[in-house]
Every structure is written in C-alpha cells, then in structure tokens.
Design an enzyme around this catalytic site. Sequence first.
Site, PDB file in Angstrom:
ATOM      1  N   PHE A  97       0.841  -1.199   0.000  1.00 16.63           N
ATOM      2  CA  PHE A  97       0.000   0.000   0.000  1.00 16.63           C
ATOM      3  C   PHE A  97       0.871   1.242   0.000  1.00 16.63           C
ATOM      4  CE2 PHE A  97      -2.404   3.167   2.668  1.00 16.63           C
ATOM      5  CZ  PHE A  97      -3.312   3.530   1.688  1.00 16.63           C
ATOM      6  N   GLU A  98       0.609   2.165  -0.938  1.00 17.32           N
ATOM      7  CA  GLU A  98       1.289   3.454  -1.011  1.00 17.32           C
ATOM      8  C   GLU A  98       0.249   4.553  -0.789  1.00 17.32           C
ATOM      9  OE1 GLU A  98       2.867   6.498  -0.842  1.00 17.32           O
ATOM     10  OE2 GLU A  98       4.502   5.117  -1.323  1.00 17.32           O
ATOM     11  N   PRO A  99       0.214   5.158   0.403  1.00 14.80           N
ATOM     12  CA  PRO A  99      -0.878   6.082   0.744  1.00 14.80           C
ATOM     13  C   PRO A  99      -0.922   7.340  -0.105  1.00 14.80           C
ATOM     14  CG  PRO A  99       0.837   6.085   2.448  1.00 14.80           C
ATOM     15  CD  PRO A  99       1.152   4.958   1.523  1.00 14.80           C
ATOM     16  N   ARG A 100       0.149   7.671  -0.831  1.00 11.90           N
ATOM     17  CA  ARG A 100       0.157   8.880  -1.659  1.00 11.90           C
ATOM     18  C   ARG A 100      -0.226   8.616  -3.102  1.00 11.90           C
ATOM     19  NH1 ARG A 100       6.169  10.240  -1.416  1.00 11.90           N
ATOM     20  NH2 ARG A 100       6.171   7.962  -1.657  1.00 11.90           N
ATOM     21  N   ASP A 154      -4.018   3.447  -5.437  1.00 11.34           N
ATOM     22  CA  ASP A 154      -4.405   2.972  -4.111  1.00 11.34           C
ATOM     23  C   ASP A 154      -5.577   3.781  -3.559  1.00 11.34           C
ATOM     24  OD1 ASP A 154      -1.555   2.660  -4.826  1.00 11.34           O
ATOM     25  OD2 ASP A 154      -1.462   1.450  -3.010  1.00 11.34           O
TER      26      ASP A 154
END
Length: 716
Positions: free
Chosen positions: A479-482, A486
């Site tokens: 997971f890449e929150p930026r 995603d």
Amino acid sequence: MKYIQNDELKAFKTASFIITSMRKVLFILGAVLILSCGTAKNNTGRIIDRPIVFNEERKELSLEYMKERYGLEQEEPTIEPKMVVLHWTAIPTLERSFGAFKNPILPGARTAISGAGNLNVSTHFLVDRDGKIYRLMPETLMGRHVIGLNHTAIGVENVGGTKDTPLTSEQLEANIWLVNYLKSKYDIDYVIGHHEYTNFEGHELWLEKDASYRTQKSDPGDDFMVKVRAATQDLQFKPVPEKSGASFSQNSEVLSQILASYEDYRELSLSERRIKHEDIQPLLEKWKEHPDFKVQKVGASIEGRALSLVSIGSGDTDVFLWSQMHGDESTATMAIFDIFNFLASDSFQKEKEALLKNTKLHFLPMLNPDGAEVFQRRNALGIDVNRDALRLQSPEAKTLKRVRDSLDADFGFNLHDQSRYYNAEGTANPATISFLAPAYDFEKSVNEVRGDAMKLIVGMNRELQKYVPGKVGRYNDDFEPRAFGDNIQKWGTSTILIESGGFPNDPEKQEIRKLNFLALLTALFSISDESYKSADISEYEAIPWNDSKLYDLKLTGLEYELQGEKYVLDLGINRGEVSTGDGKKFYYRSRIADQGDLSTNYGYESVDVSGTTLKFGKIYSETFSDIKALENLDFASLLSQGYAFFRVKNLPKNNFTNYPVQVVGEKFELSENLQVGVNPTFFLEKDGRLKYAVINGFFQELEAPGIKVENGLILK
C-alpha cells in the site's frame, strides 16, 4: 457414508475411552496411541510422527464442525479420504508452523474463519523445507484445512511459501512421494492445490452449507501443482473440475477475431513511444467532430497544455481510463487511440452496440503532457504526479481527482510502463504486461471493490496467456498512501493497474501496444456483460510476482585476470536509453549492471562464453581530424584486430555516434577496469584469437556477417 474402521480408528476409540475414564493420563496415553499410526502399511520409515493435541475437546469441536458445516452427524470425526490437498503455511519455520496447528481452539486472530467454528486449523502432514515429513494426526480423522472438503480430504502443509521462503525442491519431492504413499493406502481420486478448492463447488464431494463462507487462496500455486501432477500422472487421478458457472471466456472468440484485424485499427500516426502533446492534438480534433465521441477540456498542465477527456457510450456503468501520468510511459496512450479507431469502425457492430449500451467509457489519454514533452517521468514541477493524491498540489493531480469524483467511476484503469528488466518471478520471461489490483490499506484487505478489480485481471490474464504465455506478472501490492491507484481504489472505484514492460526485439513497444489493446477490450467487454463476476480470485493470486532479474545481455563464464589472478565471472549488461535534444529520438549508453555469479539471473540475450578471456579494447594509432573521417574505415576488420577506440581532434557536440566503435578525444585515457557501472567495451579471446566484441554493451560475433552495434559513444 461408510467410514474406514482401521487400526488408526480403533486407536482413536481406545483413546476416547481412556479420556473419559482417566483424564489425568490423557496426554501421555493419547500421544502413545496416535503414534501407533506409524505402523500403517507402506510406511517406509520416512514419516516422522509428531502428534498435535487431539483430545476430547478437539474431538467434540470436530464433530460439531462436521454437523454445522456439512450436515454430518457422526459418533467419531472420521473421514473416508478421496482427495489430497496440498498447502503452504506461509510461516517460515517448522516450529511456528507446528504451533499453528497444535492446540484444539482456533486463535482469536483468525477472524476470517472464526465465524465457521472454534475448531483450530490442522493438517495431517507437515513438510519442512528440507523435505522431512511429519505426521500430525491419523489420516482418517478430520482436520480443518480446506473449506467444503474436510470430510474427505487429507491435508499436506508445506512450511514456508512466502517470497522469502519459497517452497523448495526438497518439499516438491516429498509431496510427490507422499501422494504416491497415500494413493497406495486409500482410494484417492483427486490431488489438488488449496487454491483450486472452489472448483469443487457444486461437485458431489462439496458439502459446505454456507454459500458466503469462502476465503481466497493462492497456495501452493499452479507451478507447484503442475510439477506434482507431471510426476504422478501414472496414478491416473481425476482432473480438477472446471469452475461451476464460469463464463469469462464467452468473449474469447470475438476478441481473437478483433485481434486478427488489429492492423485495421492501429493509429498509424503514432508509431514511436516518444509521443508529445502536439502529436495527439490532431487526433483529438478528429474525434471531436465524430458524432459518437465527446471531447472536452477538463484541465491544463503547469505549462498550459490542455488535458482532454474523451467519452463514448450511454450505459450506466462508468469506466475511466487514464494514461501517461508519467510522461515517458506512453505505450497505453497509443493503444487508447487504437481503441478509438475500433469503436468508430464498421466492424463488430453487434458487440460494440452492446458494449456502449451498457457502459460509458471515459479516456484521459495524456495526463502529464509537460513530462511527455521531454520524455521524463515527472511533471514540470519536478514531482511524481502519482505521489500527489493527498496534497493535490499539481494541476494534473487535481484534474485526475476532479474527473474521477465527477464521474463517480465504477471502474478505473491506471495505465503505465514499467522497467523492461522485470521478469515473471522464477522464470526467464520478461514481465511484458503486469497487473495489479492496488491495495487500499496497509493490511491489503480485499473488499468487493478490490475483489472486482482482481476478477477483471483474471480475464485479461487468461486472454494474454494465449499470445504471450508466461510473460504476465503481478506488480508489488504494498500500500502506497500517496498513490492515485491505491486511493482511487479506496474511494470506491474498482481500479486496475496495467504496467507495460519489455518484449524481445520490440524497442518501440509496438507489440506491447497491441497487447494493451487486447487486454483493455477484454476488460471492457467483461464489464459490459458482467462475465468477470464468475472469475475466481485465486487465479489472480496465482499470477507470478514481478521480479527484477533480467538484463539486456548476460554473459556467462568469461575469464578475467586481475593482479595476476584469474577469475570466472558472469556479466549482466543493461542498455540505457538517453533522449536526444528534441526528446523524440534516443541513443544507447550501456553499463555493467552486475558481475559475479549471476546464475539466478536471465537475459534478453544470453550467451555462454565459457573458455574465453576478457581483453580490453585498444586505441587505434592514428588520430583523425573529425568524425566524418572515420566513415571509410573497415570496422569489421578493425574490430577483429581489437581496436575499439578511435581518436578524433574535433569532436562534435553530441554524445553518440552511429559508428560501431567508441569515438574519443585526444586526451582520452583508457581505463582497464571491470566494475559495476562502467561502460562495457571489451573483447573475448579464445584459443589465441579474438572471438567476440562487446561495444557499448552490444554483443558482436566477430566472424559473423554484419555488425549489430546500434551506436557507439563519443567520450570526451
């Protein structure tokens, strides 16, 4: 149903009596009695008995599970084995794996299956990574290891199965031996991987009563099962049933026909990857005049270039596709304009009518035109637009978010290019196309939104495998929150990432462009008729991960002398692309990516040069006035003599030459040093004669006709 009344069952009944009357000695006597299964016929001594706790509590929980899940009411939790199910534990060590099965009560952390009862998971056999086989419980008692089939299945768990602890060749051999052993004892009809269990829904062996109780599994994977089945084919097991209700392939024949006519739809004005904003403007103007298409400006880049959205269709399901978020990733952009031509053509009218009646398609074909102008990843602000989903500082990111929100799109396609050096894990095949249903949280949870994305990928992968078998990978799902993919998944749009990698002899990615065309149409048709809903997510999880073990050129076994000592090295060489000033063309500047033992790596071009010795290239004795003075040289002859460098007084301003040698200035000094990062230019000698040349990373057999060096460098 009849159950086997063998020595193991008698032992279990005896243990139950002792438990009832003599609880104080339960564990000692239970262990002794369970260990008695070691005398079962055909046990060669290879099996090590290591019993889990199977006391009165586990017995009662097992009986309760059989009654509630399968509607079976029995006095003893016995089974009649008809299948063997192979698993992996996803736990790296034997002790921790054993601990997961040992106790009768399911740990509280197993929330995904706790609703189906308190009985802990268990397996009949546990295979360590060194191939040792441990029997944890009698084969005719029920273990909890596979939904719907525990009442008839013997479980075999393999320690490991993670990326860091892949299943070993020793485990494969042990599983094959164990399958043969179990077939000799029982009337086994099926040997399946855990990831195949849902194929038995609707089968006579399937007894699970709760239609909502399913978990997604990928273990032990198709590759492992193919090898087991190949080694046990003489046992004549029945094939795994086709998944009930599968209808994903109903468009396959139409897609094959469309692909056969692909050249009718290919947009001829886009034939190279280095596409600029000005290249697509005439095309957008053309589609603006077409009655079926709507083209509108939805934003502008930092440098003022228009961001356009192209829409077609009248259906209730909105599909949003965006490309070239990174300016140098244009393969899908070309495919999008091919799709426009297909949609506007006179062919396949019936299929297109249904597609556009059920869906409304929205394309944003070039999100980062400023990056495309100079063929670079980042935008004019110097940021990665795909890391701006939270701050939304760039106008490109703001536009993407606004369009997604205004459409409230049901499905989204995030179209990118990836490194050509990615391979499908465990193979020499490039990851020509990689897919991902991006995670929306750190736990990588799977809800309906993400699950639908996975199901769409299943269909695209099936179709691509017909044309590029083994060349499809799965992108890293951390997971890449930026990142936009995603977050768009999190915002409720089923999002599919498509990454275009490498393909042999396809530098401009025209073959990969065609594969994008096919993959996207596969997905769009399956969204339209909802055939994706029948797909099994385990097929998505079986797609191999991307790995990064490819080189453009791999040389194996060359001899290299350093300070009087001789060494044997492999070399991995990559050819980097450097854009020329206008951003439309490029030249190659190669480097040694790695050297040493590269036996676990692969190459687009791989040459065994064992028996050869590396010799550094020589500088030609004559100095030339300018680069044009080199044009009449016999380069094939000079290369055969070991000349790789040619001095020129007046060097041009550019950094490359179309000559198949290195052009150097008067003050250039030759460095005879073989290190990672240096430009690979040298010769390979065998039996006292130069046999091969490597010039700027291009391999040349000196006695072969023609020169294959794409370009040399100008080294000042």
